[in-house]
Design a protein around this motif. Structure first.
Motif, short mmCIF file in Angstrom:
data_model
loop_
_atom_site.label_atom_id
_atom_site.label_comp_id
_atom_site.label_asym_id
_atom_site.label_seq_id
_atom_site.Cartn_x
_atom_site.Cartn_y
_atom_site.Cartn_z
N ASP A 47 -33.59 1.25 -32.45
CA ASP A 47 -33.83 0.74 -33.81
C ASP A 47 -35.10 -0.11 -33.88
N ILE A 48 -35.33 -0.91 -32.86
CA ILE A 48 -36.55 -1.73 -32.83
C ILE A 48 -37.78 -0.84 -32.75
N LYS A 58 -38.06 -10.03 -40.96
CA LYS A 58 -36.70 -10.25 -40.47
C LYS A 58 -35.95 -8.92 -40.57
N LEU A 59 -35.25 -8.58 -39.50
CA LEU A 59 -34.47 -7.34 -39.46
C LEU A 59 -33.05 -7.66 -39.06
N ASN A 60 -32.11 -7.00 -39.68
CA ASN A 60 -30.70 -7.11 -39.31
C ASN A 60 -30.20 -5.71 -38.98
N ILE A 62 -26.84 -3.75 -37.97
CA ILE A 62 -25.38 -3.91 -37.99
C ILE A 62 -24.76 -2.69 -37.32
N TYR A 63 -23.95 -2.96 -36.30
CA TYR A 63 -23.29 -1.92 -35.53
C TYR A 63 -21.78 -2.10 -35.64
N GLU A 64 -21.05 -1.13 -35.17
CA GLU A 64 -19.60 -1.17 -35.22
C GLU A 64 -19.04 -2.40 -34.48
N LYS A 65 -19.60 -2.72 -33.34
CA LYS A 65 -19.08 -3.81 -32.50
C LYS A 65 -19.77 -5.15 -32.72
N GLY A 66 -20.82 -5.20 -33.54
CA GLY A 66 -21.52 -6.46 -33.75
C GLY A 66 -22.82 -6.23 -34.49
#
Length: 80
Positions: A47-48, A58-60, A62-66
């Motif tokens: 993703d980066i 700023k980037l967020n 979001i994944y299933e585990k965190g």
């Protein structure tokens, strides 16, 4: 530079696909946790690589585990 970028991206992508194929149900708890960490680290790396990282951004992710919050600090000019 483009060739090196493509090689690194493809390597991360291939490793991610390999990790995703692992059946976590057949692993010990410790090994299953390692697989989850590898999967998240590789996905974040991918993703980066896919996003422009400019100063002040700023980037967020979001994944299933965190989730992962990434902030690229704006470059401060030094006083001369």
């Amino acid at each position: 530079m483009e060739k090196l970028y493509d090689q690194i991206y493809q390597s991360v992508y291939n490793h991610l696909k390999s990790v995703e194929k692992i059946n976590k149900e057949e692993l010990t708890e410790v090994d299953a946790e390692k697989v989850e960490r590898m999967e998240m680290a590789l996905q974040a790396s991918k993703d980066i690589l896919e996003n422009m990282l400019t100063p002040g951004k700023k980037l967020n992710f979001i994944y299933e585990k965190g989730s992962l919050h990434l902030e690229i600090f704006a470059e401060e000019k030094e006083d001369e």
